[in-house]
Write a protein that holds these residues in place. Structure first.
Motif, PDB file in Angstrom:
ATOM      1  N   ALA A   5       0.838  -1.212   0.000  1.00  0.00           N
ATOM      2  CA  ALA A   5       0.000   0.000   0.000  1.00  0.00           C
ATOM      3  C   ALA A   5       0.870   1.258   0.000  1.00  0.00           C
ATOM      4  CB  ALA A   5      -0.891   0.001   1.249  1.00  0.00           C
ATOM      5  N   SER A   6       0.441   2.188  -0.701  1.00  0.00           N
ATOM      6  CA  SER A   6       1.257   3.417  -0.731  1.00  0.00           C
ATOM      7  C   SER A   6       1.216   4.082   0.643  1.00  0.00           C
ATOM      8  CB  SER A   6       0.740   4.375  -1.799  1.00  0.00           C
ATOM      9  OG  SER A   6      -0.417   5.004  -1.316  1.00  0.00           O
ATOM     10  N   LYS A   7       2.307   4.832   0.885  1.00  0.00           N
ATOM     11  CA  LYS A   7       2.390   5.428   2.224  1.00  0.00           C
ATOM     12  C   LYS A   7       1.855   6.860   2.269  1.00  0.00           C
ATOM     13  CE  LYS A   7       5.783   2.644   4.376  1.00  0.00           C
ATOM     14  NZ  LYS A   7       6.893   2.643   5.293  1.00  0.00           N
ATOM     15  N   THR A   8       0.740   7.019   1.611  1.00  0.00           N
ATOM     16  CA  THR A   8       0.175   8.359   1.663  1.00  0.00           C
ATOM     17  C   THR A   8      -0.207   8.659   3.110  1.00  0.00           C
ATOM     18  OG1 THR A   8      -1.069   7.413  -0.147  1.00  0.00           O
ATOM     19  CG2 THR A   8      -1.316   9.778   0.198  1.00  0.00           C
ATOM     20  N   ALA A   9       0.054   9.864   3.526  1.00  0.00           N
ATOM     21  CA  ALA A   9      -0.260  10.214   4.912  1.00  0.00           C
ATOM     22  C   ALA A   9      -1.745  10.025   5.178  1.00  0.00           C
ATOM     23  CB  ALA A   9       0.128  11.663   5.163  1.00  0.00           C
ATOM     24  N   VAL A  10      -2.041   9.448   6.324  1.00  0.00           N
ATOM     25  CA  VAL A  10      -3.444   9.222   6.648  1.00  0.00           C
ATOM     26  C   VAL A  10      -4.115  10.555   6.946  1.00  0.00           C
ATOM     27  CG1 VAL A  10      -5.020   7.972   8.157  1.00  0.00           C
ATOM     28  CG2 VAL A  10      -2.766   7.024   7.630  1.00  0.00           C
ATOM     29  N   ARG A  11      -3.366  11.382   7.706  1.00  0.00           N
ATOM     30  CA  ARG A  11      -3.936  12.714   7.982  1.00  0.00           C
ATOM     31  C   ARG A  11      -3.126  13.750   7.224  1.00  0.00           C
ATOM     32  NH1 ARG A  11      -3.873  13.463  14.068  1.00  0.00           N
ATOM     33  NH2 ARG A  11      -4.154  15.614  13.438  1.00  0.00           N
ATOM     34  N   PRO A  12      -3.776  14.467   6.354  1.00  0.00           N
ATOM     35  CA  PRO A  12      -3.000  15.440   5.582  1.00  0.00           C
ATOM     36  C   PRO A  12      -2.414  16.505   6.516  1.00  0.00           C
ATOM     37  CG  PRO A  12      -5.357  15.771   5.249  1.00  0.00           C
ATOM     38  CD  PRO A  12      -5.211  14.547   6.090  1.00  0.00           C
ATOM     39  N   GLU A  13      -1.243  16.980   6.123  1.00  0.00           N
ATOM     40  CA  GLU A  13      -0.631  18.108   6.848  1.00  0.00           C
ATOM     41  C   GLU A  13      -1.577  19.292   6.763  1.00  0.00           C
ATOM     42  OE1 GLU A  13       3.050  19.050   7.587  1.00  0.00           O
ATOM     43  OE2 GLU A  13       2.729  17.031   8.388  1.00  0.00           O
ATOM     44  N   PRO A  14      -1.687  20.091   7.839  1.00  0.00           N
ATOM     45  CA  PRO A  14      -2.517  21.285   7.670  1.00  0.00           C
ATOM     46  C   PRO A  14      -1.908  22.183   6.580  1.00  0.00           C
ATOM     47  CG  PRO A  14      -1.308  21.338   9.773  1.00  0.00           C
ATOM     48  CD  PRO A  14      -1.059  19.995   9.138  1.00  0.00           C
ATOM     49  N   ALA A  15      -2.772  22.766   5.777  1.00  0.00           N
ATOM     50  CA  ALA A  15      -2.258  23.610   4.685  1.00  0.00           C
ATOM     51  C   ALA A  15      -1.467  24.766   5.274  1.00  0.00           C
ATOM     52  CB  ALA A  15      -3.441  24.134   3.881  1.00  0.00           C
ATOM     53  N   PRO A  16      -0.339  25.138   4.665  1.00  0.00           N
ATOM     54  CA  PRO A  16       0.413  26.276   5.213  1.00  0.00           C
ATOM     55  C   PRO A  16      -0.403  27.568   5.108  1.00  0.00           C
ATOM     56  CG  PRO A  16       1.298  25.592   3.093  1.00  0.00           C
ATOM     57  CD  PRO A  16       0.242  24.613   3.454  1.00  0.00           C
ATOM     58  N   ILE A  17      -0.185  28.408   6.124  1.00  0.00           N
ATOM     59  CA  ILE A  17      -0.928  29.671   6.154  1.00  0.00           C
ATOM     60  C   ILE A  17      -0.332  30.633   5.130  1.00  0.00           C
ATOM     61  CG2 ILE A  17      -1.411  31.663   7.631  1.00  0.00           C
ATOM     62  CD1 ILE A  17      -2.804  29.355   8.706  1.00  0.00           C
ATOM     63  N   GLU A  18      -1.184  31.177   4.266  1.00  0.00           N
ATOM     64  CA  GLU A  18      -0.682  32.101   3.239  1.00  0.00           C
ATOM     65  C   GLU A  18      -1.004  33.554   3.543  1.00  0.00           C
ATOM     66  OE1 GLU A  18      -2.090  31.045  -0.598  1.00  0.00           O
ATOM     67  OE2 GLU A  18      -0.987  29.165  -0.615  1.00  0.00           O
ATOM     68  N   ALA A  19      -1.957  33.735   4.451  1.00  0.00           N
ATOM     69  CA  ALA A  19      -2.343  35.114   4.751  1.00  0.00           C
ATOM     70  C   ALA A  19      -2.899  35.171   6.153  1.00  0.00           C
ATOM     71  CB  ALA A  19      -3.401  35.589   3.762  1.00  0.00           C
ATOM     72  N   CYS A  20      -3.047  36.380   6.650  1.00  0.00           N
ATOM     73  CA  CYS A  20      -3.476  36.528   8.021  1.00  0.00           C
ATOM     74  C   CYS A  20      -4.285  37.813   8.153  1.00  0.00           C
ATOM     75  CB  CYS A  20      -2.184  36.620   8.835  1.00  0.00           C
ATOM     76  SG  CYS A  20      -2.448  36.361  10.532  1.00  0.00           S
ATOM     77  N   THR A  21      -5.380  37.740   8.873  1.00  0.00           N
ATOM     78  CA  THR A  21      -6.064  38.996   9.183  1.00  0.00           C
ATOM     79  C   THR A  21      -5.566  39.460  10.549  1.00  0.00           C
ATOM     80  OG1 THR A  21      -7.861  37.754  10.201  1.00  0.00           O
ATOM     81  CG2 THR A  21      -8.183  38.441   7.925  1.00  0.00           C
ATOM     82  N   ILE A  22      -5.471  40.752  10.727  1.00  0.00           N
ATOM     83  CA  ILE A  22      -5.050  41.291  12.025  1.00  0.00           C
ATOM     84  C   ILE A  22      -6.063  42.359  12.412  1.00  0.00           C
ATOM     85  CG2 ILE A  22      -3.223  42.550  13.232  1.00  0.00           C
ATOM     86  CD1 ILE A  22      -1.232  41.195  11.295  1.00  0.00           C
ATOM     87  N   ALA A  23      -6.717  42.152  13.558  1.00  0.00           N
ATOM     88  CA  ALA A  23      -7.753  43.113  13.962  1.00  0.00           C
ATOM     89  C   ALA A  23      -7.908  43.073  15.475  1.00  0.00           C
ATOM     90  CB  ALA A  23      -9.084  42.746  13.305  1.00  0.00           C
TER      91      ALA A  23
END
Ligand SMILES: Nc1ncnc2c1ncn2[C@@H]1O[C@H](COP(=O)(O)OP(=O)(O)OP(=O)(O)O)[C@@H](O)[C@H]1O
Ligand SMILES: [Mg+2]
Length: 415
Positions: free
Chosen positions: A2-20
């Protein structure tokens, strides 16, 4: 196997942020951020954001959206520090402003914010701002090329002549002269047309865009907000071209206080325009502002428009007194009498002479009354040469353009 694809995907990297202060006050922003970025964005308060922006993780951020309302104006320095921290890491900053005063916005743009969008967010406004800020810079010279303006040689400094026009009383025809003089100069030599542009520096009521039927672009505000970074490309990008030969920096879409620009800003703008154009025509505001002196110094000719009436005479007197009191180069000022009576009107000639004598100026540049056609040409967004070639005002301005062109050509060949 079986392929070793991760069972739980890595959280997507943060590309932006709101600041308030409290992002819940900006629920439309939350919706738009989700629509644009899915889960690849986070939210921070002003204080936490400074720590986060210093961390290595912040390197992946494409932009931050700083959302603020009137209450945040009490501690503007705090917001400014966040913007500066992001800029220090070369992260783009989009301000989301709910009921924030122009002065506060001005300050934050000076701190380095790249763009701002009003809140409640207009449809698609956040997406447009993100696209503007995250796409590769456009090739602004192409903007001009697309309009038939030949690409300039970047190594060449055209060392242009600066012609400023200032109406000493409201409605004396300064903008009409600026538009038509620029057009005549741009049309004067079919084989080797000089490169001419107009800068509309009447930041509050500029009418060049109306007189030449041009849109007022947001890019003008962006340019004015960051003039320290001006180069030929940034200037070209903010301009729009009339009739395939006359680039114009229109006044900004919304009126702004004249002190939005400092004397240094105006110097940088004129310097850049002179590098790229043979003639830089500037429409000045009626009021005397902190950079009137700057333009006077930069100008080769400073046209002061008057009419044969008491109001113009009194304002001219004040203007002349100011020039003398401040030791300004009044020899550059050329007074132009607009709506001048016909030469055959002897009593009017006497009145012109008396006005010139009482002000101790030469009043030899006379511009004819062109009647209703002039206003009609302006309303149609066309120069007189296109709308009414034979109009007497057009003939006078053409003559003036010809003499300026000859003087300039003689100077260039003597240099
Ligand atoms: N020589 C002229 N003959 C006839 N109409 C003219 C002439 N010069 C200007 N006008 C008209 O007068 C009006 C005012 O002109 P313009 O807007 O150019 O003046 P301005 O000095 O720029 O005014 P503002 O103070 O609003 O900036 C316009 O409707 C224009 O068409
Ligand atoms: Mg005007």
């Amino acid at each position: 196997m079986a392929s070793k694809t991760a069972v739980r995907p890595e959280p997507a990297p943060i590309e932006a942020c709101t600041i308030a202060r409290d992002i819940q006050n900006f629920d439309l922003l939350i919706e738009d951020m989700e629509a644009e970025l899915g889960e690849k964005w986070g939210d921070l308060g002003f204080e936490d954001s400074l720590g986060f922006l210093a961390e290595p993780e912040a390197e992946n951020l494409k932009f931050i959206a700083v959302a603020m309302d009137g209450a945040d104006e009490d501690d503007l320095a705090k917001v400014g520090r966040v913007i500066e921290a992001a800029k220090a890491r070369q992260i783009k900053v989009i301000l989301i402003a709910d009921d924030v005063s122009p002065m506060a916005l001005h300050q934050l743009m000076r701190n380095g914010a790249d763009d701002f969008v009003p809140y409640p967010l207009p449809e698609g406004a956040l997406r447009d701002a993100i696209e503007r800020q995250t796409r590769a810079p456009a090739a602004p010279v192409l903007v001009l090329q697309n309009h038939g303006i030949p690409a300039r040689d970047r190594s060449e400094d055209r060392n242009g002549a600066v012609l400023a026009v200032h109406g000493l009383a409201g409605g004396t025809g300064a903008s009409t002269l600026a538009v038509n003089l620029a057009w005549e100069l741009a049309s004067i030599d079919k084989k080797e047309p000089p490169r001419v542009c107009i800068l509309d520096l009447d930041l509050q009521f500029g009418s060049i865009s109306t007189f030449l039927d041009l849109p007022r672009r947001e890019a003008v505000f962006d340019l004015f907000s960051n003039i320290a970074a001006i180069d030929g490309d940034a200037l070209a990008y903010a301009m729009v071209v009339h009739g395939e030969k006359l680039p114009v920096l229109t006044a900004p879409a919304d009126s702004m206080p004249h002190d939005f620009l400092s004397a240094q800003d105006v110097t940088a703008l004129i310097e850049q325009a002179r590098k790229n154009f043979d003639f830089v025509v500037i429409d000045m505001p009626k009021a005397l502002v902190q950079w009137t002196e700057t333009v006077l110094h930069a100008a080769h000719v400073y046209f002061a428009m008057v009419e044969l009436e008491m109001r113009s005479a009194q304002n001219a007197l004040r203007f002349i007194r100011t020039l003398k009191a401040e030791d300004l180069p009044f020899e550059k000022v050329r007074y132009a009498l607009n709506r001048a009576p016909k030469f055959t009107d002897l009593s009017a000639r006497g009145r012109i002479k008396r006005m010139a004598e009482s002000l101790d100026i030469d009043l030899d540049l006379l511009l004819a009354d062109g009647g209703r056609q002039v206003t009609q040409a302006n309303d149609h967004g066309q120069p007189l040469a296109v709308f009414a070639r034979k109009n007497p005002l057009r003939r006078d301005i053409e003559k003036l353009a010809r003499s300026l062109h000859e003087i300039n050509a003689a100077k260039v060949s003597a240099a």
